[in-house]
Design a protein around this motif. Structure first.
Motif, mmCIF file in Angstrom:
data_model
loop_
_atom_site.group_PDB
_atom_site.id
_atom_site.type_symbol
_atom_site.label_atom_id
_atom_site.label_comp_id
_atom_site.label_asym_id
_atom_site.label_seq_id
_atom_site.Cartn_x
_atom_site.Cartn_y
_atom_site.Cartn_z
ATOM 1 N N GLY A 172 0.794 -1.219 0.000
ATOM 2 C CA GLY A 172 0.000 0.000 0.000
ATOM 3 C C GLY A 172 0.824 1.265 0.000
ATOM 4 O O GLY A 172 0.417 2.284 -0.553
ATOM 5 N N PHE A 173 2.002 1.227 0.617
ATOM 6 C CA PHE A 173 2.831 2.424 0.653
ATOM 7 C C PHE A 173 3.318 2.787 -0.744
ATOM 8 O O PHE A 173 3.331 3.952 -1.123
ATOM 9 C CB PHE A 173 4.014 2.239 1.611
ATOM 10 N N ALA A 174 3.684 1.782 -1.521
ATOM 11 C CA ALA A 174 4.147 2.033 -2.892
ATOM 12 C C ALA A 174 2.996 2.538 -3.768
ATOM 13 O O ALA A 174 3.155 3.516 -4.512
ATOM 14 C CB ALA A 174 4.745 0.768 -3.489
ATOM 15 N N THR A 175 1.841 1.887 -3.669
ATOM 16 C CA THR A 175 0.716 2.323 -4.494
ATOM 17 C C THR A 175 0.190 3.681 -4.029
ATOM 18 O O THR A 175 -0.266 4.477 -4.834
ATOM 19 C CB THR A 175 -0.428 1.282 -4.474
ATOM 20 N N GLY A 176 0.290 3.955 -2.736
ATOM 21 C CA GLY A 176 -0.105 5.273 -2.214
ATOM 22 C C GLY A 176 0.791 6.360 -2.755
ATOM 23 O O GLY A 176 0.327 7.448 -3.119
ATOM 24 N N LEU A 177 2.093 6.086 -2.826
ATOM 25 C CA LEU A 177 3.042 7.052 -3.377
ATOM 26 C C LEU A 177 2.743 7.320 -4.848
ATOM 27 O O LEU A 177 2.744 8.472 -5.291
ATOM 28 C CB LEU A 177 4.474 6.544 -3.209
ATOM 29 N N VAL A 178 2.447 6.259 -5.593
ATOM 30 C CA VAL A 178 2.095 6.417 -7.013
ATOM 31 C C VAL A 178 0.824 7.260 -7.143
ATOM 32 O O VAL A 178 0.738 8.146 -7.993
ATOM 33 C CB VAL A 178 1.928 5.044 -7.704
ATOM 34 N N ALA A 179 -0.157 7.017 -6.290
ATOM 35 C CA ALA A 179 -1.414 7.772 -6.337
ATOM 36 C C ALA A 179 -1.172 9.250 -6.047
ATOM 37 O O ALA A 179 -1.719 10.120 -6.727
ATOM 38 C CB ALA A 179 -2.426 7.192 -5.341
ATOM 39 N N VAL A 180 -0.350 9.550 -5.061
ATOM 40 C CA VAL A 180 -0.058 10.949 -4.725
ATOM 41 C C VAL A 180 0.684 11.635 -5.868
ATOM 42 O O VAL A 180 0.367 12.774 -6.222
ATOM 43 C CB VAL A 180 0.739 11.035 -3.402
ATOM 44 N N ILE A 181 1.638 10.942 -6.465
ATOM 45 C CA ILE A 181 2.373 11.506 -7.608
ATOM 46 C C ILE A 181 1.410 11.771 -8.764
ATOM 47 O O ILE A 181 1.483 12.811 -9.415
ATOM 48 C CB ILE A 181 3.524 10.574 -8.036
ATOM 49 N N TRP A 182 0.466 10.853 -9.011
ATOM 50 C CA TRP A 182 -0.518 11.031 -10.082
ATOM 51 C C TRP A 182 -1.398 12.241 -9.806
ATOM 52 O O TRP A 182 -1.686 13.035 -10.706
ATOM 53 C CB TRP A 182 -1.363 9.769 -10.208
ATOM 54 N N ILE A 183 -1.828 12.413 -8.559
ATOM 55 C CA ILE A 183 -2.671 13.558 -8.197
ATOM 56 C C ILE A 183 -1.908 14.863 -8.399
ATOM 57 O O ILE A 183 -2.434 15.828 -8.962
ATOM 58 C CB ILE A 183 -3.172 13.426 -6.745
ATOM 59 N N ILE A 184 -0.648 14.893 -7.956
ATOM 60 C CA ILE A 184 0.175 16.097 -8.125
ATOM 61 C C ILE A 184 0.371 16.400 -9.611
ATOM 62 O O ILE A 184 0.275 17.551 -10.037
ATOM 63 C CB ILE A 184 1.523 15.939 -7.403
ATOM 64 N N TYR A 185 0.638 15.369 -10.406
ATOM 65 C CA TYR A 185 0.804 15.542 -11.849
ATOM 66 C C TYR A 185 -0.448 16.172 -12.469
ATOM 67 O O TYR A 185 -0.364 17.122 -13.237
ATOM 68 C CB TYR A 185 1.099 14.183 -12.500
ATOM 69 N N ARG A 186 -1.630 15.653 -12.119
ATOM 70 C CA ARG A 186 -2.877 16.185 -12.678
ATOM 71 C C ARG A 186 -3.141 17.605 -12.205
ATOM 72 O O ARG A 186 -3.635 18.429 -12.970
ATOM 73 C CB ARG A 186 -4.048 15.272 -12.331
ATOM 74 N N LEU A 187 -2.817 17.884 -10.964
ATOM 75 C CA LEU A 187 -2.996 19.240 -10.440
ATOM 76 C C LEU A 187 -2.121 20.224 -11.216
ATOM 77 O O LEU A 187 -2.594 21.259 -11.682
ATOM 78 C CB LEU A 187 -2.651 19.279 -8.949
ATOM 79 N N ILE A 188 -0.866 19.880 -11.400
ATOM 80 C CA ILE A 188 0.057 20.762 -12.127
ATOM 81 C C ILE A 188 -0.356 20.889 -13.595
ATOM 82 O O ILE A 188 -0.399 21.995 -14.142
ATOM 83 C CB ILE A 188 1.504 20.245 -12.001
ATOM 84 N N LYS A 189 -0.676 19.755 -14.239
ATOM 85 C CA LYS A 189 -1.061 19.782 -15.655
ATOM 86 C C LYS A 189 -2.306 20.640 -15.869
ATOM 87 O O LYS A 189 -2.362 21.464 -16.784
ATOM 88 C CB LYS A 189 -1.311 18.359 -16.145
ATOM 89 N N GLY A 190 -3.299 20.481 -15.020
ATOM 90 C CA GLY A 190 -4.528 21.253 -15.153
ATOM 91 C C GLY A 190 -4.317 22.728 -14.891
ATOM 92 O O GLY A 190 -4.824 23.586 -15.622
ATOM 93 N N TRP A 191 -3.558 23.036 -13.851
ATOM 94 C CA TRP A 191 -3.335 24.443 -13.497
ATOM 95 C C TRP A 191 -2.515 25.153 -14.569
ATOM 96 O O TRP A 191 -2.789 26.290 -14.927
ATOM 97 C CB TRP A 191 -2.663 24.549 -12.137
ATOM 98 N N LEU A 192 -1.494 24.478 -15.115
ATOM 99 C CA LEU A 192 -0.706 25.082 -16.197
ATOM 100 C C LEU A 192 -1.571 25.317 -17.444
ATOM 101 O O LEU A 192 -1.428 26.350 -18.107
ATOM 102 C CB LEU A 192 0.499 24.205 -16.542
ATOM 103 N N ALA A 193 -2.461 24.381 -17.733
ATOM 104 C CA ALA A 193 -3.368 24.575 -18.867
ATOM 105 C C ALA A 193 -4.285 25.763 -18.606
ATOM 106 O O ALA A 193 -4.568 26.550 -19.509
ATOM 107 C CB ALA A 193 -4.190 23.310 -19.105
ATOM 108 N N HIS A 194 -4.710 25.923 -17.367
ATOM 109 C CA HIS A 194 -5.574 27.058 -17.013
ATOM 110 C C HIS A 194 -4.821 28.377 -17.199
ATOM 111 O O HIS A 194 -5.371 29.341 -17.733
ATOM 112 C CB HIS A 194 -6.071 26.910 -15.579
ATOM 113 N N PHE A 195 -3.578 28.432 -16.756
ATOM 114 C CA PHE A 195 -2.777 29.643 -16.948
ATOM 115 C C PHE A 195 -2.597 29.963 -18.428
ATOM 116 O O PHE A 195 -2.542 31.123 -18.821
ATOM 117 C CB PHE A 195 -1.398 29.513 -16.289
ATOM 118 N N ALA A 196 -2.526 28.914 -19.259
ATOM 119 C CA ALA A 196 -2.358 29.111 -20.700
ATOM 120 C C ALA A 196 -3.682 29.401 -21.400
ATOM 121 O O ALA A 196 -3.705 29.630 -22.607
ATOM 122 C CB ALA A 196 -1.710 27.870 -21.317
ATOM 123 N N GLY A 197 -4.785 29.379 -20.655
ATOM 124 C CA GLY A 197 -6.088 29.647 -21.251
ATOM 125 C C GLY A 197 -6.637 28.481 -22.037
ATOM 126 O O GLY A 197 -7.474 28.642 -22.919
#
Length: 122
Positions: free
Chosen positions: A90-115
């Protein structure tokens, strides 16, 4: 208003663009605080659901859907990871899940800044 945008912003209060920034910001606070302020992520999703209807047909609609999907899929994978800690993976899959969430947060926010709307996928 940015040229080419077909988004009528609200006249009073925060604009739709600012609301999407608030949603991403609340989500980021939840991630940065390592879940201590998890209520901020819940606040972001509640705000997204409340404003979803207002943003239909605008460039911001994709961001609202992006935030909602990221929250629910992230929550699912974090819960499954918590259960999987009983078999010591669970610790490994939890780390992967957190990295995925951070990736989506950054990807979405950067797209928002770019309009732009975040592209579907991961």
């Amino acid at each position: 208003m940015i040229p080419g945008e077909d988004t009528p912003d609200m006249e009073k209060g925060l604009t739709q663009r600012q609301l999407v920034h608030v949603m991403y910001g609340l989500f980021a606070i939840a991630i940065i605080s390592t879940g201590f302020f998890g209520v901020a992520a819940i606040g972001a999703v509640v705000l997204a659901y409340l404003k979803r209807g207002d943003m239909v047909g605008t460039v911001y609609a994709g961001h609202v859907d992006w935030i909602i999907r990221t929250f629910w899929w992230g929550l699912l994978w974090l819960v499954l990871s918590a259960v999987a800690t009983m078999i010591f993976i669970g610790f490994a899959t939890g780390l992967v899940a957190v990295i995925w969430i951070i990736y989506r947060l950054i990807k979405g926010w950067l797209a928002h800044f770019a309009g732009e709307t975040p592209l579907p996928g991961l």
